[in-house]
Design a protein around this motif. Structure first.
Motif, PDB file in Angstrom:
ATOM      1  N   PHE A   1      -4.659  -1.923   6.510  1.00 54.29           N
ATOM      2  CA  PHE A   1      -4.960  -0.670   7.199  1.00 54.29           C
ATOM      3  C   PHE A   1      -5.181   0.450   6.184  1.00 54.29           C
ATOM      4  CE2 PHE A   1      -3.373   3.414   8.825  1.00 54.29           C
ATOM      5  CZ  PHE A   1      -4.208   3.605   9.923  1.00 54.29           C
ATOM      6  N   ASP A   2      -4.241   0.566   5.211  1.00 52.94           N
ATOM      7  CA  ASP A   2      -4.348   1.617   4.193  1.00 52.94           C
ATOM      8  C   ASP A   2      -5.625   1.473   3.373  1.00 52.94           C
ATOM      9  OD1 ASP A   2      -2.001   2.769   5.055  1.00 52.94           O
ATOM     10  OD2 ASP A   2      -0.762   1.941   3.443  1.00 52.94           O
ATOM     11  N   GLN A   3      -5.988   0.227   3.054  1.00 50.54           N
ATOM     12  CA  GLN A   3      -7.211  -0.016   2.279  1.00 50.54           C
ATOM     13  C   GLN A   3      -8.446   0.434   3.067  1.00 50.54           C
ATOM     14  OE1 GLN A   3      -7.712  -4.150   1.184  1.00 50.54           O
ATOM     15  NE2 GLN A   3      -8.604  -3.586  -0.765  1.00 50.54           N
ATOM     16  N   ARG A   4      -8.482   0.114   4.370  1.00 53.17           N
ATOM     17  CA  ARG A   4      -9.609   0.544   5.222  1.00 53.17           C
ATOM     18  C   ARG A   4      -9.656   2.065   5.335  1.00 53.17           C
ATOM     19  NH1 ARG A   4      -7.998  -3.884   8.404  1.00 53.17           N
ATOM     20  NH2 ARG A   4      -6.877  -2.504   9.814  1.00 53.17           N
ATOM     21  N   GLN A   5      -8.475   2.687   5.500  1.00 53.04           N
ATOM     22  CA  GLN A   5      -8.401   4.144   5.633  1.00 53.04           C
ATOM     23  C   GLN A   5      -8.907   4.827   4.363  1.00 53.04           C
ATOM     24  OE1 GLN A   5      -8.094   4.553   9.025  1.00 53.04           O
ATOM     25  NE2 GLN A   5      -6.638   6.209   8.681  1.00 53.04           N
ATOM     26  N   LYS A   6      -8.445   4.346   3.199  1.00 53.28           N
ATOM     27  CA  LYS A   6      -8.870   4.936   1.919  1.00 53.28           C
ATOM     28  C   LYS A   6     -10.373   4.796   1.746  1.00 53.28           C
ATOM     29  CE  LYS A   6      -4.779   4.692  -1.004  1.00 53.28           C
ATOM     30  NZ  LYS A   6      -4.120   4.006  -2.100  1.00 53.28           N
ATOM     31  N   ALA A   7     -10.908   3.613   2.063  1.00 56.93           N
ATOM     32  CA  ALA A   7     -12.342   3.370   1.911  1.00 56.93           C
ATOM     33  C   ALA A   7     -13.160   4.311   2.802  1.00 56.93           C
ATOM     34  CB  ALA A   7     -12.673   1.914   2.248  1.00 56.93           C
ATOM     35  N   ALA A   8     -12.594   4.677   3.958  1.00 57.96           N
ATOM     36  CA  ALA A   8     -13.293   5.563   4.885  1.00 57.96           C
ATOM     37  C   ALA A   8     -12.974   7.034   4.606  1.00 57.96           C
ATOM     38  CB  ALA A   8     -12.912   5.209   6.325  1.00 57.96           C
ATOM     39  N   GLY A   9     -12.145   7.290   3.581  1.00 61.28           N
ATOM     40  CA  GLY A   9     -11.785   8.668   3.240  1.00 61.28           C
ATOM     41  C   GLY A   9     -10.793   9.268   4.222  1.00 61.28           C
ATOM     42  N   LYS A  10     -10.058   8.427   4.939  1.00 55.29           N
ATOM     43  CA  LYS A  10      -9.093   8.885   5.945  1.00 55.29           C
ATOM     44  C   LYS A  10      -7.674   8.752   5.390  1.00 55.29           C
ATOM     45  CE  LYS A  10     -11.985   7.557   9.863  1.00 55.29           C
ATOM     46  NZ  LYS A  10     -12.074   6.647  11.010  1.00 55.29           N
ATOM     47  N   PRO A  11      -6.697   9.396   6.033  1.00 56.02           N
ATOM     48  CA  PRO A  11      -5.314   9.331   5.545  1.00 56.02           C
ATOM     49  C   PRO A  11      -4.708   7.931   5.707  1.00 56.02           C
ATOM     50  CG  PRO A  11      -5.438  10.598   7.599  1.00 56.02           C
ATOM     51  CD  PRO A  11      -6.845  10.274   7.191  1.00 56.02           C
ATOM     52  N   THR A  12      -3.859   7.546   4.732  1.00 54.30           N
ATOM     53  CA  THR A  12      -3.171   6.246   4.790  1.00 54.30           C
ATOM     54  C   THR A  12      -2.009   6.346   5.766  1.00 54.30           C
ATOM     55  OG1 THR A  12      -1.612   6.804   3.035  1.00 54.30           O
ATOM     56  CG2 THR A  12      -3.715   5.812   2.353  1.00 54.30           C
ATOM     57  N   SER A  13      -1.338   5.238   6.027  1.00 49.06           N
ATOM     58  CA  SER A  13      -0.203   5.222   6.953  1.00 49.06           C
ATOM     59  C   SER A  13       0.905   6.153   6.467  1.00 49.06           C
ATOM     60  CB  SER A  13       0.317   3.799   7.154  1.00 49.06           C
ATOM     61  OG  SER A  13       0.665   3.222   5.925  1.00 49.06           O
ATOM     62  N   ASP A  14       1.135   6.212   5.154  1.00 50.47           N
ATOM     63  CA  ASP A  14       2.156   7.118   4.610  1.00 50.47           C
ATOM     64  C   ASP A  14       1.759   8.578   4.841  1.00 50.47           C
ATOM     65  OD1 ASP A  14       3.799   5.049   3.750  1.00 50.47           O
ATOM     66  OD2 ASP A  14       2.962   5.037   1.711  1.00 50.47           O
ATOM     67  N   ASP A  15       0.471   8.899   4.636  1.00 54.49           N
ATOM     68  CA  ASP A  15      -0.014  10.257   4.875  1.00 54.49           C
ATOM     69  C   ASP A  15       0.161  10.633   6.349  1.00 54.49           C
ATOM     70  OD1 ASP A  15      -0.828  10.374   2.212  1.00 54.49           O
ATOM     71  OD2 ASP A  15      -2.902   9.810   2.670  1.00 54.49           O
ATOM     72  N   LEU A  16      -0.154   9.690   7.242  1.00 53.20           N
ATOM     73  CA  LEU A  16      -0.016   9.946   8.677  1.00 53.20           C
ATOM     74  C   LEU A  16       1.453  10.167   9.048  1.00 53.20           C
ATOM     75  CD1 LEU A  16      -2.569   7.302  10.018  1.00 53.20           C
ATOM     76  CD2 LEU A  16      -2.833   9.795  10.056  1.00 53.20           C
ATOM     77  N   LYS A  17       2.360   9.390   8.441  1.00 55.32           N
ATOM     78  CA  LYS A  17       3.804   9.551   8.688  1.00 55.32           C
ATOM     79  C   LYS A  17       4.272  10.934   8.258  1.00 55.32           C
ATOM     80  CE  LYS A  17       5.686   4.951   8.204  1.00 55.32           C
ATOM     81  NZ  LYS A  17       6.315   4.085   7.236  1.00 55.32           N
ATOM     82  N   LYS A  18       3.834  11.360   7.073  1.00 54.30           N
ATOM     83  CA  LYS A  18       4.223  12.693   6.557  1.00 54.30           C
ATOM     84  C   LYS A  18       3.703  13.791   7.478  1.00 54.30           C
ATOM     85  CE  LYS A  18       4.218  11.251   1.732  1.00 54.30           C
ATOM     86  NZ  LYS A  18       3.429  11.246   0.492  1.00 54.30           N
ATOM     87  N   ALA A  19       2.463  13.685   7.918  1.00 52.17           N
ATOM     88  CA  ALA A  19       1.870  14.694   8.800  1.00 52.17           C
ATOM     89  C   ALA A  19       2.635  14.754  10.126  1.00 52.17           C
ATOM     90  CB  ALA A  19       0.387  14.381   9.041  1.00 52.17           C
ATOM     91  N   GLU A  20       3.019  13.595  10.648  1.00 49.46           N
ATOM     92  CA  GLU A  20       3.779  13.532  11.904  1.00 49.46           C
ATOM     93  C   GLU A  20       5.158  14.163  11.737  1.00 49.46           C
ATOM     94  OE1 GLU A  20       4.479  13.133  15.752  1.00 49.46           O
ATOM     95  OE2 GLU A  20       2.548  12.652  14.831  1.00 49.46           O
ATOM     96  N   ALA A  21       5.816  13.889  10.604  1.00 54.14           N
ATOM     97  CA  ALA A  21       7.142  14.467  10.327  1.00 54.14           C
ATOM     98  C   ALA A  21       7.036  15.984  10.220  1.00 54.14           C
ATOM     99  CB  ALA A  21       7.724  13.877   9.049  1.00 54.14           C
ATOM    100  N   LEU A  22       5.985  16.475   9.556  1.00 56.12           N
ATOM    101  CA  LEU A  22       5.777  17.922   9.419  1.00 56.12           C
ATOM    102  C   LEU A  22       5.542  18.548  10.793  1.00 56.12           C
ATOM    103  CD1 LEU A  22       5.416  20.452   7.696  1.00 56.12           C
ATOM    104  CD2 LEU A  22       3.004  19.837   7.461  1.00 56.12           C
ATOM    105  N   LYS A  23       4.745  17.903  11.633  1.00 56.84           N
ATOM    106  CA  LYS A  23       4.447  18.403  12.972  1.00 56.84           C
ATOM    107  C   LYS A  23       5.740  18.519  13.791  1.00 56.84           C
ATOM    108  CE  LYS A  23       0.510  16.744  14.482  1.00 56.84           C
ATOM    109  NZ  LYS A  23      -0.447  15.846  15.144  1.00 56.84           N
TER     110      LYS A  23
END
Length: 192
Positions: free
Chosen positions: A153-175
């Motif tokens: 998933f992270d590899q696909r996200q990076k290739a598409a220029g999207k946030p990785t699972s860790d980035d999404l977790k951090k954003a959710e925690a901040l929210k």
């Protein structure tokens, strides 16, 4: 054996010839062993031919964490020595098939590496040339499967220029934090 610098300096033709000669030598050395073996990342199987009509009570098979002994009672062992790496003894087994072949299954202690040989001092194989069989995600245990799926998933996200699972977790925690503390002003906060 040539060094990696010497190998890198070879032409494509020289490399092909060098690799072919190395594979031929390796195959000859392996064929000369008194057993045949194959491996996956997690286990290793060894087959030893014995005289037809051999019974289990005629055999000595001693599987230990760091060593293996296989042979016929009262004779020099066919295999005896220190294993290349440790094994899980409780998950390792042996059988006598058709009264002529001993099949030994060894479960690797660290199930994520290729062995160069079964017994220390025996001819080694070049593990960099191993082409593993493609495995399916369904072949993996739950924890390993989850880890591989996350990596994919992270590899696909990076290739598409999207946030990785860790980035999404951090954003959710901040929210969640912002929702719990509406009195705080995050308009000037820098994320990174």
């Amino acid at each position: 054996m040539s060094t990696s610098k010497e190998y890198d300096a070879m032409t494509e033709e020289e490399r092909t010839a060098f690799d072919a000669a190395a594979r031929k030598k390796e195959a000859e050395e392996q064929a000369a062993l008194p057993y045949v073996w194959r491996q996956t990342l997690v286990d290793l199987d060894v087959s030893v031919q014995v005289p037809k009509g051999t019974r289990s009570k005629d055999l000595v098979v001693d599987i230990k964490k760091k060593s293996l002994t296989v042979g016929l009672k009262g004779q020099e062992p066919i295999i005896k020595g220190a294993l290349f790496k440790d094994i899980k003894v409780d998950d390792s087994t042996w059988t006598l098939d058709n009264q002529q072949e001993i099949n030994i299954h060894l479960e690797k202690y660290k199930g994520t590496e290729w062995w160069k040989c079964v017994i220390e001092g025996h001819p080694e194989i070049d593990t960099t040339k191993i082409n593993p069989e493609n495995s399916k995600l369904s072949d993996l245990d739950g924890e390993t499967r989850g880890m591989v799926e996350k990596m994919m998933f992270d590899q696909r996200q990076k290739a598409a220029g999207k946030p990785t699972s860790d980035d999404l977790k951090k954003a959710e925690a901040l929210k969640r934090f912002q929702a719990q503390h509406p009195e705080l002003d995050f308009s000037q906060a820098k994320m990174g």
